[in-house]
Design an enzyme around this catalytic site. Structure first.
Site, PDB file in Angstrom:
ATOM      1  N   GLU A 117      34.415  56.695  38.213  1.00 57.94           N
ATOM      2  CA  GLU A 117      33.304  57.643  38.371  1.00 57.94           C
ATOM      3  C   GLU A 117      32.871  57.716  39.835  1.00 57.94           C
ATOM      4  O   GLU A 117      32.618  58.789  40.382  1.00 57.94           O
ATOM      5  CB  GLU A 117      32.093  57.201  37.535  1.00 57.94           C
ATOM      6  CG  GLU A 117      32.338  57.079  36.048  1.00 57.94           C
ATOM      7  CD  GLU A 117      32.853  55.702  35.632  1.00 57.94           C
ATOM      8  OE1 GLU A 117      33.691  55.124  36.372  1.00 57.94           O
ATOM      9  OE2 GLU A 117      32.446  55.218  34.567  1.00 57.94           O
ATOM     10  N   THR A 125      63.243  29.253  23.994  1.00 52.15           N
ATOM     11  CA  THR A 125      61.875  29.731  24.187  1.00 52.15           C
ATOM     12  C   THR A 125      61.669  31.037  23.422  1.00 52.15           C
ATOM     13  O   THR A 125      60.659  31.223  22.740  1.00 52.15           O
ATOM     14  CB  THR A 125      61.604  29.929  25.695  1.00 52.15           C
ATOM     15  OG1 THR A 125      61.864  28.682  26.345  1.00 52.15           O
ATOM     16  CG2 THR A 125      60.188  30.358  25.962  1.00 52.15           C
ATOM     17  N   CYS A 154      30.134  51.864  33.138  1.00 53.88           N
ATOM     18  CA  CYS A 154      29.543  50.529  33.103  1.00 53.88           C
ATOM     19  C   CYS A 154      28.092  50.594  33.538  1.00 53.88           C
ATOM     20  O   CYS A 154      27.670  51.491  34.263  1.00 53.88           O
ATOM     21  CB  CYS A 154      30.332  49.565  33.991  1.00 53.88           C
ATOM     22  SG  CYS A 154      30.184  49.919  35.740  1.00 53.88           S
ATOM     23  N   SER A 200      75.302  31.096  36.958  1.00 53.60           N
ATOM     24  CA  SER A 200      74.364  32.154  36.585  1.00 53.60           C
ATOM     25  C   SER A 200      74.408  33.309  37.585  1.00 53.60           C
ATOM     26  O   SER A 200      74.398  33.114  38.782  1.00 53.60           O
ATOM     27  CB  SER A 200      72.966  31.549  36.555  1.00 53.60           C
ATOM     28  OG  SER A 200      72.022  32.495  36.923  1.00 53.60           O
ATOM     29  N   LEU A 236      61.623  34.667  39.823  1.00 49.98           N
ATOM     30  CA  LEU A 236      60.694  35.329  38.897  1.00 49.98           C
ATOM     31  C   LEU A 236      59.543  36.042  39.593  1.00 49.98           C
ATOM     32  O   LEU A 236      58.410  36.014  39.131  1.00 49.98           O
ATOM     33  CB  LEU A 236      60.151  34.307  37.877  1.00 49.98           C
ATOM     34  CG  LEU A 236      61.231  33.599  37.054  1.00 49.98           C
ATOM     35  CD1 LEU A 236      60.632  32.428  36.297  1.00 49.98           C
ATOM     36  CD2 LEU A 236      61.916  34.560  36.094  1.00 49.98           C
ATOM     37  N   ALA A 260      68.286  39.960  28.034  1.00 49.73           N
ATOM     38  CA  ALA A 260      69.469  40.715  28.444  1.00 49.73           C
ATOM     39  C   ALA A 260      70.692  40.023  27.863  1.00 49.73           C
ATOM     40  O   ALA A 260      70.804  38.792  27.913  1.00 49.73           O
ATOM     41  CB  ALA A 260      69.554  40.761  29.967  1.00 49.73           C
TER      42      ALA A 260
HETATM   43  C1  AOF Z   1      33.661  51.890  34.617  1.00 48.56           C
HETATM   44  N1  AOF Z   1      34.550  52.567  35.396  1.00 48.56           N
HETATM   45  O1  AOF Z   1      36.490  52.717  36.457  1.00 48.56           O
HETATM   46  C2  AOF Z   1      36.077  50.763  35.231  1.00 48.56           C
HETATM   47  C3  AOF Z   1      35.154  50.088  34.374  1.00 48.56           C
HETATM   48  O2  AOF Z   1      34.292  43.710  37.896  1.00 48.56           O
HETATM   49  P1  AOF Z   1      33.957  45.148  37.914  1.00 48.56           P
HETATM   50  O3  AOF Z   1      32.620  45.464  38.517  1.00 48.56           O
HETATM   51  O4  AOF Z   1      35.069  45.987  38.517  1.00 48.56           O
HETATM   52  O5  AOF Z   1      33.773  45.595  36.387  1.00 48.56           O
HETATM   53  C4  AOF Z   1      34.817  45.454  35.502  1.00 48.56           C
HETATM   54  C5  AOF Z   1      34.415  45.897  34.130  1.00 48.56           C
HETATM   55  O6  AOF Z   1      33.889  47.215  34.151  1.00 48.56           O
HETATM   56  C6  AOF Z   1      35.633  45.969  33.237  1.00 48.56           C
HETATM   57  O7  AOF Z   1      35.841  44.764  32.556  1.00 48.56           O
HETATM   58  C7  AOF Z   1      35.287  47.083  32.289  1.00 48.56           C
HETATM   59  O8  AOF Z   1      34.427  46.619  31.266  1.00 48.56           O
HETATM   60  C8  AOF Z   1      34.529  48.030  33.194  1.00 48.56           C
HETATM   61  N2  AOF Z   1      35.480  48.891  33.875  1.00 48.56           N
HETATM   62  N3  AOF Z   1      33.995  50.694  34.088  1.00 48.56           N
HETATM   63  O9  AOF Z   1      32.555  52.367  34.418  1.00 48.56           O
HETATM   64  C9  AOF Z   1      35.730  52.068  35.726  1.00 48.56           C
HETATM   65  N4  AOF Z   1      37.265  50.197  35.584  1.00 48.56           N
HETATM   66 ZN    ZN Z   2      31.735  51.328  36.472  1.00 49.50          ZN
END
Ligand code: AOF
Ligand code: ZN
Length: 377
Positions: A56, A308, A82, A175, A211, A161
């Site tokens: 955003e 494994t 968020c 190998s 790896l 593989a």
């Molecule tokens: C959003 N927009 O583009 C993303 C979100 O550690 P931070 O501050 O980067 O926050 C990570 C958390 O925020 C992540 O675990 C998820 O819940 C949310 N990601 N939120 O609004 C974004 N990448």
């Molecule tokens: Zn955010």
């Protein structure tokens, strides 16, 4: 809810640009955002790398850069914005300050620290909020994040593989690589998308692999942690995975082992003892996944060897399998002991068969688990 064709189109763009963060943002999810004004996309953003702007905020910055006012625009975003101060300030506040008035969300954020609050906040502040547009597509795109939020465990992809007869190694030869360059590239892309690669100590002893991601750009991503299942600590001290600067974790079971001090003293090496119910059975794989989940590992790959692979499969812990069958024919074959029937028994189904530079490749996944994206890895 009924969605217009235009709305679906905008969210599709948001999903598409979110892909640009693949392999770069772990443990965060892939997120994309477009700003729409008068029926047109005027700005776009995506979560580009860990610690970087959220989608955003990048879209708002994109509008500013182009000299476009964000006032009164609608944001289409693949994940609920968020509402917490994490590595970045809250996106909810950024949307408010930018004068955005409507938000369309594909999927709620299952992360317990941000869950629900973002949408609530926006509604309280008077935004028009709609949720659920292309929700299933968004859930597939961020499936390892979703899975981790729910189960606190990584998804496990088995990669194997083989020669034309299904053997994984030629005991008569030293190998060497026998898959096509296209297959090797794909494996490196897969590694870039994984937090860790798991191998048995036998593979370390025989192949001395590094790896790492080498054939492709790592970008902002990080090298996967190499995890060696090494019941009685016999990883050779001169192994490549110990000598380079990347991280290696060695998991063993209880006991007195001579080289524990030498191994533990390396800066890039972590040695962890996991209790095993039965010492003949090796390191407890459920405990391994729980340990990796605690570290926010969301996506891991099992790269061998045969034992494994068999143990992971027998324990029902394989979510996806990538079986690469080459044209090579080994003279002293070491067979894998995993046939299609074994995969089917463990609820895996073929998602697709592809050709990687002449190698025939089967992509398998758990019945209800979608493949992460069309051209993955
Ligand atoms: C959003 N927009 O583009 C993303 C979100 O550690 P931070 O501050 O980067 O926050 C990570 C958390 O925020 C992540 O675990 C998820 O819940 C949310 N990601 N939120 O609004 C974004 N990448
Ligand atoms: Zn955010």
């Amino acid at each position: 809810m009924a969605w217009s064709e235009a709305e679906v189109g905008f969210m599709r763009v948001a999903l598409q640009i979110a892909e640009r963060g693949r392999g770069q943002v772990r443990p965060n999810p892939l997120v994309g955002c477009v700003l729409v004004k008068d029926g047109e996309v005027v700005a776009q953003g995506w979560h580009d790398h860990l610690g970087g702007l959220h989608a955003e905020q990048m879209a708002i910055a994109d509008a500013e850069k182009r000299g476009i006012s964000t006032n009164g625009t609608t944001a289409y975003v693949t994940l609920e914005p968020c509402n917490h101060h994490g590595r970045t300030p809250p996106c909810t506040e950024a949307l408010l300050w930018a004068g955005i008035t409507s938000v369309v969300v594909a999927h709620a954020d299952p992360n317990p620290t941000v869950r629900g609050n973002g949408i609530e906040y926006l509604r309280r502040e008077g935004f028009a909020v709609k949720c659920g547009l292309l929700k299933d597509e968004a859930a597939v795109q961020m499936q390892s994040f979703m899975n981790w939020c729910e189960h606190r465990r990584p998804l496990v992809t088995l990669k194997i593989a083989t020669d034309r007869n299904g053997a994984i190694d030629d005991l008569a030869l030293a190998s060497k690589r026998f898959t096509s360059p296209d297959s090797l590239d794909a494996v490196h892309r897969l590694r870039r998308d994984c937090d860790a690669i798991i191998i048995g100590v036998e593979t370390i002893v025989r192949d001395n692999p590094s790896l790492t991601v080498r054939r492709i750009e790592l970008g902002h991503g990080s090298q996967p942690v190499r995890i060696i299942l090494d019941r009685v600590l016999r990883t050779p001290l001169d192994s490549t995975v110990l000598a380079d600067e990347h991280q290696t974790m060695i998991l063993h079971t209880e006991g007195e082992y001579e080289n524990i001090t030498a191994l533990s003293s390396r800066e890039n090496v972590e040695v962890v003892c996991l209790k095993s119910a039965d010492s003949h059975n090796g390191v407890d794989l459920n405990r391994v996944l729980a340990l990796l989940g605690d570290r926010e590992f969301q996506e891991i790959m099992v790269e061998g060897g045969a034992e494994t692979a068999r143990r992971f499969l027998a324990a029902g812990l394989i979510d996806r399998a990538i079986i690469i069958r080459t044209e090579a024919e080994f003279t002293t074959p070491l067979t894998l002991g995993i046939e299609s029937d074994h995969l089917i028994d463990k609820d895996l189904v073929i998602y697709r068969e592809v050709d990687w530079g002449g190698d025939r490749v089967q992509l398998w996944s758990k019945e209800k688990l979608e493949w992460p994206c069309q051209n993955w890895p």
